[in-house]
Write an enzyme that holds these catalytic residues in place. Sequence first.
Site, PDB file in Angstrom:
ATOM      1  N   PRO A 166       0.790  -1.149   0.060  1.00 34.74           N
ATOM      2  CA  PRO A 166       0.111   0.075  -0.042  1.00 34.74           C
ATOM      3  C   PRO A 166       0.933   1.387  -0.013  1.00 34.74           C
ATOM      4  CG  PRO A 166      -0.656  -1.654   1.584  1.00 34.74           C
ATOM      5  CD  PRO A 166       0.300  -2.222   0.931  1.00 34.74           C
TER       6      PRO A 166
ATOM      7  N   GLN B 187      11.760  -9.103 -18.498  1.00 31.11           N
ATOM      8  CA  GLN B 187      10.726 -10.023 -19.191  1.00 31.11           C
ATOM      9  C   GLN B 187       9.367  -9.771 -18.807  1.00 31.11           C
ATOM     10  OE1 GLN B 187      11.678 -14.059 -17.969  1.00 31.11           O
ATOM     11  NE2 GLN B 187      10.000 -15.046 -18.993  1.00 31.11           N
ATOM     12  N   GLU B 188       9.122  -9.164 -17.719  1.00 37.74           N
ATOM     13  CA  GLU B 188       7.712  -8.835 -17.441  1.00 37.74           C
ATOM     14  C   GLU B 188       7.201  -8.053 -18.370  1.00 37.74           C
ATOM     15  OE1 GLU B 188       6.958  -7.730 -13.411  1.00 37.74           O
ATOM     16  OE2 GLU B 188       5.115  -7.016 -13.986  1.00 37.74           O
TER      17      GLU B 188
ATOM     18  N   GLY C 220       5.585  -1.427 -13.606  1.00 38.71           N
ATOM     19  CA  GLY C 220       6.183  -0.107 -13.913  1.00 38.71           C
ATOM     20  C   GLY C 220       5.629   0.924 -14.622  1.00 38.71           C
TER      21      GLY C 220
HETATM   22  C1  LIG Z   1      -4.308  -4.959 -12.021  1.00 41.19           C
HETATM   23  C2  LIG Z   1      -3.161  -4.590 -11.393  1.00 41.19           C
HETATM   24  C3  LIG Z   1      -2.254  -5.805 -11.105  1.00 41.19           C
HETATM   25  C4  LIG Z   1      -0.872  -5.748 -10.748  1.00 41.19           C
HETATM   26  N1  LIG Z   1      -0.486  -6.850 -10.427  1.00 41.19           N
HETATM   27  C5  LIG Z   1       0.788  -6.888  -9.445  1.00 41.19           C
HETATM   28  C6  LIG Z   1       1.441  -8.021  -9.228  1.00 41.19           C
HETATM   29  O1  LIG Z   1       0.968  -9.204  -9.702  1.00 41.19           O
HETATM   30  N2  LIG Z   1       2.427  -7.913  -8.342  1.00 41.19           N
HETATM   31  C7  LIG Z   1       2.748  -6.856  -7.770  1.00 41.19           C
HETATM   32  O2  LIG Z   1       3.935  -6.881  -7.086  1.00 41.19           O
HETATM   33  N3  LIG Z   1       2.228  -5.613  -8.110  1.00 41.19           N
HETATM   34  C8  LIG Z   1       1.168  -5.722  -9.139  1.00 41.19           C
HETATM   35  N4  LIG Z   1       0.678  -4.590  -9.338  1.00 41.19           N
HETATM   36  C9  LIG Z   1       1.146  -3.452  -8.922  1.00 41.19           C
HETATM   37  C10 LIG Z   1       1.932  -2.229  -9.919  1.00 41.19           C
HETATM   38  O3  LIG Z   1       3.076  -2.875 -10.171  1.00 41.19           O
HETATM   39  C11 LIG Z   1       1.765  -1.033  -9.146  1.00 41.19           C
HETATM   40  O4  LIG Z   1       0.612  -0.345  -9.150  1.00 41.19           O
HETATM   41  C12 LIG Z   1       2.692   0.028 -10.161  1.00 41.19           C
HETATM   42  O5  LIG Z   1       4.363  -0.351 -10.089  1.00 41.19           O
HETATM   43  C13 LIG Z   1       2.701   1.533  -9.452  1.00 41.19           C
HETATM   44  O6  LIG Z   1       2.908   1.408  -8.166  1.00 41.19           O
HETATM   45  P1  LIG Z   1       1.885   1.985  -6.938  1.00 41.19           P
HETATM   46  O7  LIG Z   1       0.293   1.918  -7.502  1.00 41.19           O
HETATM   47  O8  LIG Z   1       2.293   1.997  -5.939  1.00 41.19           O
HETATM   48  O9  LIG Z   1       1.923   3.665  -7.642  1.00 41.19           O
HETATM   49  P2  LIG Z   1       2.848   4.811  -7.056  1.00 41.19           P
HETATM   50  O10 LIG Z   1       4.348   4.283  -7.022  1.00 41.19           O
HETATM   51  O11 LIG Z   1       2.424   5.496  -5.799  1.00 41.19           O
HETATM   52  O12 LIG Z   1       2.999   6.071  -8.432  1.00 41.19           O
HETATM   53  C14 LIG Z   1       1.907   6.433  -8.526  1.00 41.19           C
HETATM   54  C15 LIG Z   1       2.140   7.465  -9.999  1.00 41.19           C
HETATM   55  O13 LIG Z   1       3.224   8.395  -9.542  1.00 41.19           O
HETATM   56  C16 LIG Z   1       3.738   8.646 -10.971  1.00 41.19           C
HETATM   57  N5  LIG Z   1       5.262   7.945 -10.644  1.00 41.19           N
HETATM   58  C17 LIG Z   1       5.730   7.193  -9.675  1.00 41.19           C
HETATM   59  N6  LIG Z   1       7.214   7.113  -9.664  1.00 41.19           N
HETATM   60  C18 LIG Z   1       7.608   8.110 -10.480  1.00 41.19           C
HETATM   61  C19 LIG Z   1       8.968   8.535 -10.914  1.00 41.19           C
HETATM   62  N7  LIG Z   1       9.976   7.942 -10.596  1.00 41.19           N
HETATM   63  N8  LIG Z   1       8.807   9.763 -11.598  1.00 41.19           N
HETATM   64  C20 LIG Z   1       7.731  10.226 -12.247  1.00 41.19           C
HETATM   65  N9  LIG Z   1       6.582   9.904 -11.887  1.00 41.19           N
HETATM   66  C21 LIG Z   1       6.386   8.726 -10.995  1.00 41.19           C
HETATM   67  C22 LIG Z   1       3.431   7.590 -12.091  1.00 41.19           C
HETATM   68  O14 LIG Z   1       2.518   8.478 -12.624  1.00 41.19           O
HETATM   69  C23 LIG Z   1       2.393   6.947 -11.307  1.00 41.19           C
HETATM   70  O15 LIG Z   1       1.594   6.049 -11.869  1.00 41.19           O
HETATM   71  C24 LIG Z   1      -0.612  -4.554 -10.045  1.00 41.19           C
HETATM   72  C25 LIG Z   1      -1.249  -3.321 -10.355  1.00 41.19           C
HETATM   73  C26 LIG Z   1      -2.699  -3.459 -10.782  1.00 41.19           C
HETATM   74  C27 LIG Z   1      -3.385  -2.161 -11.039  1.00 41.19           C
END
Ligand SMILES: Cc1cc2nc3c(=O)[nH]c(=O)nc-3n(C[C@H](O)[C@H](O)[C@H](O)COP(=O)(O)OP(=O)(O)OC[C@H]3O[C@@H](n4cnc5c(N)ncnc54)[C@H](O)[C@@H]3O)c2cc1C
Length: 391
Positions: free
Chosen positions: A140, A253-254, A376
């Site tokens: 979260p 790969q992902e 990502g």
């Molecule tokens: C349907 C679904 C399936 C998923 N499946 C998996 C899974 O199987 N396993 C798993 O571990 N995760 C999974 N995820 C998680 C997914 O990989 C993350 O949601 C994603 O990596 C973004 O992390 P966050 O949601 O915490 O967003 P945050 O890290 O809070 O980022 C929010 C936004 O901030 C911006 N941001 C973030 N970092 C940067 C940066 N460095 N520079 C500029 N802007 C930035 C981007 O616009 C980003 O979208 C899944 C998510 C979804 C919605």
Amino acid sequence: MANNDSAKGDFSVPRTMFTEEHEQYRTMVRRFVEAELVPYHQQWEEAGVVPREVWLKAGELGMLCPSIPEEYGGFGGDWLYNVVVIEELARRGISGPGFMIHSDLCAPYILAWGSEEVKREWLPKMVRGEAIGALGMTEPSAGSDVKAIRTRAVRDGDEWVIDGQKVYISNGQLADIVVLACKTDAAASAQGVSLILVEANRPGFERGRNLDKIGMKAQDTSELFFSGVRVPGGNLLGEEGRGFAMMMTKLAQERLAQAVRSICVCEAAIEWTVEYTRNRSAFGGTIADFQNTKFVLAQLATETTAARIFTDWCIERFRDGTLSAVEAAKVKLLVTDLHCKVVDQCLQFFGGYGYMTEYPIARAYIDARVTRIAGGAAEVMKQIIGRDLYR
Ligand SMILES: Cc1cc2nc3c(=O)[nH]c(=O)nc-3n(C[C@H](O)[C@H](O)[C@H](O)COP(=O)(O)OP(=O)(O)OC[C@H]3O[C@@H](n4cnc5c(N)ncnc54)[C@H](O)[C@@H]3O)c2cc1C
């Protein structure tokens, strides 16, 4: 060598990387998709999950983890077999079964860094569909910034004791095993991250909600909770503190797998739209008669052809072991952006029908959005690419 026929249409290009064996496999996968997945997908979207029996049937046919070596129960195919499975599901809009998560996100970590005992125990079951895999990185409070995760794993004698929680975990309701990113040194940053295999039947492992998403409705994306979960020391994958570096190698790969899926949806959406607009009457002709329709689709088809060529180039490089993390970031960025654009612009030509979920274009539209976030975010891809430019 055979030309692949997965991408028919005026925008398609000859594909020469697939052999006759790949094409026979494709035919078998395609039959399975039509008989066992397409007719039931709507029902699974309502249920929010795909039944286990589907996994067992897919396992029987060799559709799970096809590139796992024979000694671990697979048939030792090259990665193009994984590509075939991803493509055949994508072109029919099948987003529920998390085969890609299982075969391309979870199994590769176990194969590369699992102990011999772990590999012999779990990989054959994963191949057969008797054990379903998930990858647990996101929390979260930490998604893009993986090194900020808080799930803790503490060594206690011969065991690891795990406390924490994960969110958005694909295959979360079904998973029998999770490759879990944990902090084994809370004070350290990236060097404090380790990967540990956690079996879902361990006391203290709990599944949370099957999350209510805007799309990918049949996919059981879930919360997972870990409360004093004890696993053997041998469940550590690779070396302690190397988890972040390991993830950086496998994320390529992902990301490529996502691009493979996205480019197929682009091609399929254009095909559906050509077909629909050819038949839909308006103003004494068809929607296809408007120059605007042809011009918009011509533009999308051109961009899709270019993206297909780049994707195939990346697939070949991955197969040969030469795809870089930067190239994987580029292909994911490019193709997922295009994916969202194509489904949006194609949907427009369906008018009101395009907004009805019984139409594949509507479901493709709602399923598309996540591709610019999961695996990502697009901005993270740009950061990887930008950093490389200024190296
Ligand atoms: C349907 C679904 C399936 C998923 N499946 C998996 C899974 O199987 N396993 C798993 O571990 N995760 C999974 N995820 C998680 C997914 O990989 C993350 O949601 C994603 O990596 C973004 O992390 P966050 O949601 O915490 O967003 P945050 O890290 O809070 O980022 C929010 C936004 O901030 C911006 N941001 C973030 N970092 C940067 C940066 N460095 N520079 C500029 N802007 C930035 C981007 O616009 C980003 O979208 C899944 C998510 C979804 C919605």
